[in-house]
Design an enzyme around this catalytic site. Structure first.
Site, mmCIF file in Angstrom:
data_model
loop_
_atom_site.group_PDB
_atom_site.id
_atom_site.type_symbol
_atom_site.label_atom_id
_atom_site.label_comp_id
_atom_site.label_asym_id
_atom_site.label_seq_id
_atom_site.Cartn_x
_atom_site.Cartn_y
_atom_site.Cartn_z
ATOM 1 N N ASP A 242 70.735 4.387 -31.671
ATOM 2 C CA ASP A 242 70.255 4.863 -30.376
ATOM 3 C C ASP A 242 70.793 6.264 -30.072
ATOM 4 O O ASP A 242 71.908 6.606 -30.484
ATOM 5 C CB ASP A 242 70.719 3.875 -29.287
ATOM 6 C CG ASP A 242 69.922 4.030 -28.001
ATOM 7 O OD1 ASP A 242 68.926 4.776 -27.983
ATOM 8 O OD2 ASP A 242 70.310 3.404 -26.997
ATOM 9 N N ASN B 64 58.572 -0.410 -29.131
ATOM 10 C CA ASN B 64 58.496 1.055 -29.249
ATOM 11 C C ASN B 64 57.055 1.591 -29.242
ATOM 12 O O ASN B 64 56.835 2.786 -29.035
ATOM 13 C CB ASN B 64 59.200 1.553 -30.529
ATOM 14 C CG ASN B 64 60.719 1.570 -30.420
ATOM 15 O OD1 ASN B 64 61.431 1.479 -31.415
ATOM 16 N ND2 ASN B 64 61.239 1.679 -29.200
HETATM 17 C C1 FPP Z 1 66.541 5.551 -30.719
HETATM 18 O O1 FPP Z 1 66.684 6.813 -30.146
HETATM 19 C C2 FPP Z 1 65.999 5.627 -32.065
HETATM 20 C C3 FPP Z 1 64.772 5.160 -32.424
HETATM 21 C C4 FPP Z 1 63.821 4.531 -31.493
HETATM 22 C C5 FPP Z 1 64.264 5.254 -33.805
HETATM 23 C C6 FPP Z 1 65.266 5.319 -34.910
HETATM 24 C C7 FPP Z 1 64.580 5.912 -36.075
HETATM 25 C C8 FPP Z 1 65.114 6.785 -36.946
HETATM 26 C C9 FPP Z 1 66.526 7.165 -36.969
HETATM 27 C C10 FPP Z 1 64.252 7.428 -37.997
HETATM 28 C C11 FPP Z 1 63.499 6.563 -38.957
HETATM 29 C C12 FPP Z 1 64.239 5.419 -39.548
HETATM 30 C C13 FPP Z 1 64.525 5.240 -40.870
HETATM 31 C C14 FPP Z 1 65.125 3.934 -41.335
HETATM 32 C C15 FPP Z 1 64.319 6.271 -41.893
HETATM 33 P P1 FPP Z 1 65.957 7.114 -28.767
HETATM 34 O O2 FPP Z 1 64.738 7.896 -29.053
HETATM 35 O O3 FPP Z 1 65.706 5.835 -28.027
HETATM 36 O O4 FPP Z 1 67.035 7.986 -28.060
HETATM 37 P P2 FPP Z 1 67.321 8.108 -26.502
HETATM 38 O O5 FPP Z 1 67.722 6.751 -26.002
HETATM 39 O O6 FPP Z 1 68.413 9.119 -26.446
HETATM 40 O O7 FPP Z 1 66.037 8.596 -25.881
#
Ligand code: FPP
Length: 247
Positions: free
Chosen positions: A18, A66
């Protein structure tokens, strides 16, 4: 190679990655840059996990919830996951990494499903760390699908209702054959499980750390493992030495 500085290494670590968006916002960058940097953190986490002797690393890459994000962000995340598999599969295979994908694989559009299946198929025989990618995953959805499968078994006469046990339920989950996580870790300071491995995390240690996912370096991972090593796990029992009632 195991790390002599680490004791009590968990067999299975599951991570809620996250904070990509906040990482980007705090630098005045578009959210997509946070996700991009997040992929680099994924690579480093897999490397570190293999190095210290973790057997299973589960990463929450995309939740069934998501899809409600803006279309551009969803398509960016899809693109990054696809690019990760296309670019890194050969390397992961060479590192003896086995890939498993959990989540609902039905109704996925485009070329993401064939890529995920290819990653699983190519690495099926590997004996190193298992990288479990949670994609289109939500715990309640997973449990609902498992309950439906059991209901069908009962309806078709393969099983009676009283033969439904926790082990049978676990065998119908996407994680069948994967040990429960010893440690569930979430970055970015949020303290929630967000529909992640709710059945499997019944006795997991939970650790919420302030670092945002793109800042999840080897050092941050090792520090988290050190915190885990200091925890005492009792699985509903008593701590050692055993304390008898009345003593
Ligand atoms: C949360 O950050 C992260 C995600 C929803 C996606 C995680 C995906 C990756 C790291 C890339 C692809 C994965 C792989 C396995 C290659 P957020 O966007 O919710 O952050 P925030 O809470 O700060 O808005």
């Amino acid at each position: 190679m195991s790390n002599p500085l680490l004791r009590n290494v968990p067999a299975h670590v599951a991570i809620i990655m996250d904070g990509n968006g906040r990482w980007a916002n705090s630098r005045g960058l578009p959210r997509t840059m946070g996700h991009r940097k997040g992929v680099e953190a994924v690579r480093e986490a897999v490397r570190t996990a293999g190095e210290v002797g973790i057997r299973y690393l589960t990463l929450f890459a995309f939740s069934s919830e998501n899809w409600s994000r803006p279309e551009a962000e969803v398509s960016d995340l899809m693109g990054l996951l696809k690019a990760f598999i296309r670019r890194d599969l050969a390397d992961l295979h060479q590192q003896n990494v086995r890939i498993r994908v959990i989540g609902d694989k039905t109704n996925l559009r485009g070329d993401i499903l064939p890529l995920l299946l290819e990653a699983e198929e190519t690495t099926r025989g590997n004996t190193g760390i298992t990288l479990v990618i949670a994609f289109n995953y939500g715990s309640r959805d997973e449990m609902t699908r498992a309950m439906r499968a059991l209901a069908i078994d009962v309806a078709e006469g393969h099983l009676t209702a009283d033969q439904i046990t926790p082990e049978r339920i676990a065998s119908k989950l996407d994680t069948a054959g994967i040990p429960d996580p010893d440690l569930v870790l979430r970055t970015s300071g949020e303290e929630r499980l967000s529909n992640f491995l709710l059945w499997q995390a019944a006795y997991s240690e939970l650790l919420f750390i302030p670092e945002l996912w793109p800042d999840f370096t080897r050092e941050v991972f090792l520090a988290a493992l050190k915190t885990y090593a200091g925890r005492e796990r009792r699985f509903g029992g008593l701590s050692q030495p055993t304390m008898a009632v009345g003593s």
